[in-house]
Design an enzyme around this catalytic site. Sequence first.
Site, PDB file in Angstrom:
ATOM      1  N   ARG A   1      47.214  70.061   5.325  1.00 11.89           N
ATOM      2  CA  ARG A   1      46.590  69.188   4.327  1.00 11.89           C
ATOM      3  C   ARG A   1      45.640  68.198   4.957  1.00 11.89           C
ATOM      4  NH1 ARG A   1      52.403  67.554   2.201  1.00 11.89           N
ATOM      5  NH2 ARG A   1      52.525  67.580   4.475  1.00 11.89           N
TER       6      ARG A   1
ATOM      7  N   LYS B   1      68.972  67.454   6.500  1.00 14.24           N
ATOM      8  CA  LYS B   1      68.040  66.869   5.532  1.00 14.24           C
ATOM      9  C   LYS B   1      68.695  66.719   4.163  1.00 14.24           C
ATOM     10  CE  LYS B   1      63.650  68.194   7.602  1.00 14.24           C
ATOM     11  NZ  LYS B   1      62.377  68.896   7.381  1.00 14.24           N
TER      12      LYS B   1
END
Length: 154
Positions: free
Chosen positions: A86, A37
């Site tokens: 979320r 990443k």
Amino acid sequence: MCPGSFDPITNGHLDVIERASNLFDEIVVAVGINQSKNRLFEPDERVEMIQEATAHLGNVKVDVFRGLLVKFCVAHDISAIVKGLRAVSDFDYELQMGQMNRSLASVDTLFMPADPHYSFLSSSLVKEVATYGGDISGLVPEPVLRRLRERLGT
Ligand code: PNS
């Protein structure tokens, strides 16, 4: 354990860590280091920012892990992973990871609904908004705000 990339920690992460610290005797915030990443902050910077942001919580410590999360859990005698959700879109992937982790080791995942104030928040969006000079105060802890301003010159 509260695992994540934390590049950087946001107020949404911090809210979940604070609530988890009220539920468990001890919390390990574990910063995952995944080479593939693209990251803005180095692992030691991410750890420092989390340490500063959680300094008011007496039962929270911060560590890093490489490779499989469950290996870290087993090595540190950790039996529960706490993840914030979320939205339903988070649940799809988190359920899959939680089930995989449960099949790899006896480590359960507990999901905590995000505070609605933070349900739009992500580290990626914070970095994007900060890059273009948007106001991210109120979205990240103060140590992160300071470092983002230094790093991005905003
Ligand atoms: O903040 P993020 O990027 O959502 O955190 C994801 C993280 C680091 C918790 C996750 O990618 C992870 O657990 N990585 C470690 C590698 C691993 O155990 N993979 C198998 C998951 S089933």
